[in-house]
Design a protein around this motif. Structure first.
Motif, PDB file in Angstrom:
ATOM      1  N   UNK B  11      -5.999  10.435 -26.657  1.00 13.19           N
ATOM      2  CA  UNK B  11      -5.189  11.135 -27.900  1.00 13.19           C
ATOM      3  C   UNK B  11      -5.438  10.574 -28.961  1.00 13.19           C
ATOM      4  N   UNK B  12      -5.880  11.307 -30.163  1.00 11.59           N
ATOM      5  CA  UNK B  12      -6.119  10.897 -31.401  1.00 11.59           C
ATOM      6  C   UNK B  12      -5.137   9.838 -32.093  1.00 11.59           C
ATOM      7  N   UNK B  13      -3.717  10.104 -31.758  1.00 15.78           N
ATOM      8  CA  UNK B  13      -2.769   9.302 -32.318  1.00 15.78           C
ATOM      9  C   UNK B  13      -2.758   8.048 -31.694  1.00 15.78           C
ATOM     10  N   UNK B  14      -3.529   7.689 -30.573  1.00 20.77           N
ATOM     11  CA  UNK B  14      -3.354   6.501 -30.004  1.00 20.77           C
ATOM     12  C   UNK B  14      -4.730   5.709 -29.890  1.00 20.77           C
ATOM     13  N   UNK B  15      -5.675   6.382 -30.533  1.00 23.28           N
ATOM     14  CA  UNK B  15      -6.942   5.999 -30.619  1.00 23.28           C
ATOM     15  C   UNK B  15      -7.228   4.352 -31.003  1.00 23.28           C
ATOM     16  N   UNK B  16      -7.911   3.521 -30.258  1.00 23.17           N
ATOM     17  CA  UNK B  16      -8.077   2.363 -30.504  1.00 23.17           C
ATOM     18  C   UNK B  16      -7.003   1.382 -30.487  1.00 23.17           C
ATOM     19  N   UNK B  73       3.446  26.844 -40.171  1.00 23.00           N
ATOM     20  CA  UNK B  73       2.238  25.877 -39.807  1.00 23.00           C
ATOM     21  C   UNK B  73       2.154  25.738 -38.405  1.00 23.00           C
ATOM     22  N   UNK B  74       0.875  25.610 -37.904  1.00 24.17           N
ATOM     23  CA  UNK B  74       0.814  25.346 -36.393  1.00 24.17           C
ATOM     24  C   UNK B  74       0.352  23.879 -36.325  1.00 24.17           C
ATOM     25  N   UNK B  75       0.890  23.547 -35.075  1.00 25.76           N
ATOM     26  CA  UNK B  75       0.291  21.898 -34.934  1.00 25.76           C
ATOM     27  C   UNK B  75      -0.856  22.182 -33.464  1.00 25.76           C
ATOM     28  N   UNK B  76      -2.047  21.536 -33.358  1.00 24.28           N
ATOM     29  CA  UNK B  76      -3.099  21.673 -32.367  1.00 24.28           C
ATOM     30  C   UNK B  76      -3.115  20.698 -31.694  1.00 24.28           C
ATOM     31  N   UNK B  77      -3.990  20.658 -30.836  1.00 22.36           N
ATOM     32  CA  UNK B  77      -4.540  19.616 -29.791  1.00 22.36           C
ATOM     33  C   UNK B  77      -4.807  18.523 -30.833  1.00 22.36           C
ATOM     34  N   UNK B  78      -4.262  17.415 -30.305  1.00 24.25           N
ATOM     35  CA  UNK B  78      -4.675  16.161 -31.231  1.00 24.25           C
ATOM     36  C   UNK B  78      -3.858  15.833 -32.085  1.00 24.25           C
ATOM     37  N   UNK B  79      -2.793  16.754 -32.641  1.00 25.87           N
ATOM     38  CA  UNK B  79      -1.743  16.313 -33.565  1.00 25.87           C
ATOM     39  C   UNK B  79      -0.605  15.836 -32.928  1.00 25.87           C
ATOM     40  N   UNK B  80       0.348  15.418 -33.403  1.00 26.11           N
ATOM     41  CA  UNK B  80       1.523  14.857 -33.039  1.00 26.11           C
ATOM     42  C   UNK B  80       2.753  15.823 -33.589  1.00 26.11           C
ATOM     43  N   UNK B  81       3.892  16.090 -32.930  1.00 30.13           N
ATOM     44  CA  UNK B  81       4.937  16.740 -33.754  1.00 30.13           C
ATOM     45  C   UNK B  81       6.149  15.887 -33.263  1.00 30.13           C
ATOM     46  N   UNK B  82       6.877  15.760 -34.656  1.00 33.16           N
ATOM     47  CA  UNK B  82       8.124  15.059 -34.317  1.00 33.16           C
ATOM     48  C   UNK B  82       8.182  13.938 -35.662  1.00 33.16           C
ATOM     49  N   UNK B  83       9.155  13.078 -35.245  1.00 35.30           N
ATOM     50  CA  UNK B  83       9.375  11.990 -36.521  1.00 35.30           C
ATOM     51  C   UNK B  83       9.735  10.828 -36.039  1.00 35.30           C
ATOM     52  N   UNK B  84       9.180   9.738 -36.607  1.00 34.41           N
ATOM     53  CA  UNK B  84       9.247   8.364 -36.443  1.00 34.41           C
ATOM     54  C   UNK B  84       9.948   7.678 -37.655  1.00 34.41           C
ATOM     55  N   UNK B  85      10.802   6.916 -37.361  1.00 29.70           N
ATOM     56  CA  UNK B  85      11.834   6.280 -38.474  1.00 29.70           C
ATOM     57  C   UNK B  85      12.963   6.906 -39.215  1.00 29.70           C
ATOM     58  N   UNK B  86      13.235   8.212 -38.531  1.00 33.22           N
ATOM     59  CA  UNK B  86      14.388   8.690 -39.222  1.00 33.22           C
ATOM     60  C   UNK B  86      15.728   8.082 -38.487  1.00 33.22           C
ATOM     61  N   UNK B  87      16.771   8.224 -39.332  1.00 33.12           N
ATOM     62  CA  UNK B  87      17.963   7.854 -38.867  1.00 33.12           C
ATOM     63  C   UNK B  87      18.343   8.426 -37.322  1.00 33.12           C
ATOM     64  N   UNK B  88      19.312   7.783 -36.791  1.00 33.27           N
ATOM     65  CA  UNK B  88      19.636   8.328 -35.398  1.00 33.27           C
ATOM     66  C   UNK B  88      20.370   9.638 -35.577  1.00 33.27           C
ATOM     67  N   UNK B  89      20.091  10.733 -34.612  1.00 40.82           N
ATOM     68  CA  UNK B  89      20.960  12.066 -34.664  1.00 40.82           C
ATOM     69  C   UNK B  89      20.299  13.034 -35.798  1.00 40.82           C
TER      70      UNK B  89
END
Lengths: 284, 152, 392
Positions: B11-16, B73-89
């Motif tokens: 997956x591109x998000x984890x490449x290398x 918007x659309x998200x495609x193969x290779x994209x991520x969906x969601x959030x990192x680093x937000x406050x809990x909840x």
């Protein structure tokens, strides 16, 4: 058996009967929005902020329109109307001397009186300022009863802002703060650009002791309520004005239902606590 | 090596990423397939998962009473969906709905966040990729806004 | 059992005919069931001769047939398509007319030319339906003046049901098959070894006066017992039933139940169910103008919640899918109505079942909706494993 048509004194005989009032003033607000002042006659027209009337263009149809005037002034009946359908387009074309059929006032008010001692947030999106204007008039008329008074108003573009003269008059007062934002603007706009919720952090209010009156498009109200709840404004002190198909205003025609609620008579102003379970359902 | 490691690695998000980093991620991950019209996330619900889209297409929508769901918007193969680093909840502000059969890798946030806290090097790598992705999405949205609001 | 202080009256067929003649002599327009070119309708009738004789009905989901009974019964069937709602809530009514006067208008109410009506053959479920409509049009903050005038003068002659239909479920709702209240006179038609007769009970002072002027004799205890037994038997032979305990709570908890989509796949959104319903009250308000532009009118027209227009606000409809519209109809009748008016909006007449062109059955749909949803055949975790296996 009387078969003569009965002449009527407009009144309670037939609740679907409008009174006919003349237009005395017309002011263009924006490209598609007009404010009409009607003369209610010597007895005047009393209403509470947030209530609406059913307005008839004779032969064409009837539409619910919120009352936008100062509830302290019974001598003028003021409506701000956006031309979106055949009846509202016809209303927007009326000039002084023309006749409008009026039934009302109907519906529940913004509970201004019940908020003594609290900070007041008035948050409007687009035409949503029209039903909130009487609430602000009433708040300002009883200004000493409240804490901070903050008005947050968002429109699509600068030229879509309603009541521009009054906005600047309100802005000139020391006892109320007015925040205005637009979704898009040209280079000559010096104010903020962004959705209404981006201004909430700039308003000064003490959440647990704040009452909020919100009116605007559904998505705007949803996200605004969400932000206020997250800030700690109590859900029974957040008030929203809802819109539905309304044809009678009497709770009889059945079109305005939202779950068990008739928006025309149980609303249009509801506390969020009262409607939240229905607002989170879709196509309801 | 678990069967999820090669899926993550491609997956591109984890490449290398280093094999060790991949296997730490794999320890959190699970795989799931969504049918067309199945919902990955719904507005107002707590964000509990970070999605890596392997195949298919996801619609981001805001529901309106009068016009139903509006596709933003659309998200495609290779994209991520969601959030990192937000406050809990933190809550989803859009609906995410599969437009076709969509295969994703799911990284549950409690596990992923703990990994980022414990392994700052991996954490920095992932946040950097996340920020780059966000920048792309925001750039696209700004141009959409110009097109829509100014009619260009 | 006699419900009033006076004993019931036993009327022969001739005495029943005299009763109808009395009603007409008092100035009532007598409306009753009759056959017009083979259609079962409510019309003005002159007397017993206009009533359908020996007619029975076969009713099932999506099925209605008139069949000969092979006897002389005048009320040997349950309810047909027409309810009594249109008498009080006409499908279309002129509210006012406007005449242009220069730049202004003059508004007038239409002439009031109605005569008091007597309704003959109101079944217990339809009596219950009128009570429901009263809550809306008489007992709310706004009173409908036409409904009020019509209702206050109407004479109601109920007929208890000894022959329930295949789609009837009044017994489970407590609205029938015997009329408890809301009538001036209630009749039970009996065809027994000793002939064709009616047990007549008064339910109001007006009804009592009417009966007191008739020649019929007080019913004997065994005659009252025979009528009661016939009605008790009818209660046990309803084609359908609906459990009302916890119904509102169950439906409130099932707004996202997958069965709504299943019903929507069959529903044509034709609105037949709402049109034949004796209590559905939605209506449009429609204004019109004549061609020369100097006469305006406002009409109230019956509406149904199955149209896209019903929930339209400029920009779109709130309930754009058939799923949402069927859900609105059903939950309004059985759940939200309870919060609005303190009762069910269903009286168990079964018309919505009989007259649905695809045979959607309210009682069956409710049963399906009350089953809590179980996870699908492949829950998220299982699907994960399967996908993992195939990808491994």
């Amino acid at each position: 058996m009387a078969s003569e048509p009965r002449s009527v004194t407009p009144g309670r005989l037939e609740p679907m009967l409008p009174v006919l009032l003349p237009v005395v003033k017309r002011r263009r607000e924006t490209g598609d929005t007009v404010t009409l002042a009607l003369d209610p006659g010597p007895e005047g027209f009393g209403f509470a902020p947030g209530q609406f009337n059913m307005l008839t263009v004779l032969g064409l149809g009837e539409v619910p329109i919120s009352i936008s005037g100062d509830p302290g002034d019974r001598s003028r009946l003021v409506h701000t109307i956006r031309a979106v359908g055949p009846v509202t387009r016809a209303l927007c074309r009326l000039t002084p001397g023309a006749t409008v059929g009026v039934r009302g006032p109907y519906g529940t008010p913004w509970p201004v009186a019940g908020q003594t001692g609290r900070d007041i947030l008035i948050i409007a999106g687009g035409l949503g300022l029209a039903p909130l204007r009487p609430a602000l008039c009433q708040v300002l008329a009883r200004r000493r009863e409240f804490g901070a008074v903050e008005v947050i108003y968002g429109a699509r573009r600068p030229e879509d802002l309603l009541y521009r003269e009054e906005l600047s008059r309100w802005r000139g007062r020391f006892d109320v703060r007015v925040h205005v934002t637009v979704d898009a603007a040209g280079a000559d706009w010096r104010g903020p650009v962004g959705v209404v919720t981006t201004l909430i952090p700039h308003a000064r209010f003490d959440p647990p002791y704040t009452s909020a009156f919100i009116c605007g498009p559904g998505v705007m109200m949803r996200f605004t309520v969400g932000d206020l709840l997250a800030r700690g404004v109590p859900e029974e002190r957040i008030f929203v004005s809802l819109e539905r198909n309304m044809q009678c205003g009497l709770g009889l025609c059945g079109h305005c239902q939202l779950g068990p609620l008739f928006v025309c008579k149980d609303g249009p102003v509801f506390s969020y606590a009262r409607v939240k379970e229905w607002l989170t359902l879709r196509e309801i | 090596m678990t069967r999820l490691e090669p899926l993550l690695a491609e997956h591109p998000f984890c490449r290398d990423l280093a094999p060790g980093q991949i296997s730490r991620l794999a320890a959190c991950a699970r795989e799931r397939q969504f049918a067309a019209d199945e919902v990955l996330a719904r507005e107002g619900e707590e964000i509990r998962e970070f999605f890596l889209i392997r195949s298919g297409r996801v619609a981001l929508e805001i529901f309106t009473a009068r016009r139903g769901p509006l596709l933003i918007q659309t998200r495609e193969a290779g994209d991520f969906l969601g959030w990192l680093g937000l406050e809990p909840h933190a809550l989803w502000v859009v609906d995410a709905r599969a437009l076709e059969v969509t295969r994703v890798l799911i990284l549950p946030l409690p596990c992923l966040n703990q990994l980022l806290e414990e392994d700052p090097i991996l954490g920095y790598q992932l946040l950097k990729r996340f920020t780059q992705g966000l920048a792309r999405h925001f750039a696209s949205m700004k141009r959409q806004v110009v097109n829509l609001l100014h009619g260009l | 059992m006699a419900t009033g202080p006076e004993p019931s009256l036993r009327l022969t067929l001739e005495e029943f005919a005299a009763f109808l003649a009395d009603v007409r002599r008092l100035g009532f327009t007598l409306l009753g069931p009759t056959l017009v070119q083979g259609d079962f309708v409510h019309r003005e009738i002159a007397g017993v001769a206009d009533l359908p004789r020996g007619v029975g009905m076969v009713q099932e989901a999506g099925t209605f047939r008139l069949v000969p009974r092979g006897d002389e019964a005048l009320f040997g069937y349950p309810v047909g398509q027409p309810s009594w709602k249109p008498v009080f809530f006409p499908p279309e009514r002129l509210l006012w007319t406007g005449r242009r006067t220069g730049r202004g208008w003059e508004i007038r109410l239409p002439p009031e030319d109605r005569e008091p009506v007597a309704l003959l053959g109101v079944r217990p479920c339809d009596l219950a339906a009128l009570e429901v409509l009263d809550r809306i049009f008489l007992h709310g903050p706004y009173v409908d003046p036409y409904y009020q005038a019509q209702r206050n003068t109407a004479l109601v002659v109920a007929v208890n049901c000894t022959v329930p239909g295949g789609t009837c479920f009044c017994a489970s709702l407590g609205t029938g098959p015997r009329a408890a209240a809301g009538f001036d006179v209630a009749l039970t038609e009996m065809l027994t070894g000793d002939g064709h007769w009616f047990l007549a009970e008064a339910g109001s002072d007006r009804g009592r006066r009417l009966l007191s002027e008739l020649p019929g004799r007080p019913a004997r205890p065994e005659e009252e017992a025979a009528a009661s037994q016939a009605l008790a038997q009818a209660a046990g032979h309803m084609g359908r039933s609906l459990k009302t305990a916890g119904l509102k709570e169950d439906l409130y908890a099932r707004y996202e139940h997958r069965h709504w989509a299943e019903v929507a796949a069959r529903c044509l959104t034709c609105g037949n169910c709402a049109m034949v319903c004796p209590t559905c009250f939605c209506h449009l308000v429609e204004d019109s103008l004549n061609l020369t532009g100097d006469r305006a009118e406002r009409r109230r027209i019956q509406d149904v919640c199955f149209t896209v227009a019903h929930s339209y606000i400029h920009g779109g409809s709130v309930r754009s899918t058939p799923r949402a519209r069927y859900r609105q109809w059903l939950t309004h009748k059985l759940a939200t109505w309870q919060d609005q008016f303190g009762c069910l909006d269903c009286v168990g007449c079964g018309r919505c079942i009989t007259w649905c062109p695809v045979g959607i059955d309210l009682t069956a749909e409710v049963t399906a909706l009350r089953v809590p949803e179980t996870p699908g055949p492949a829950g998220p975790e299982e699907r994960h494993d399967q996908a993992g296996a195939s990808a491994g």
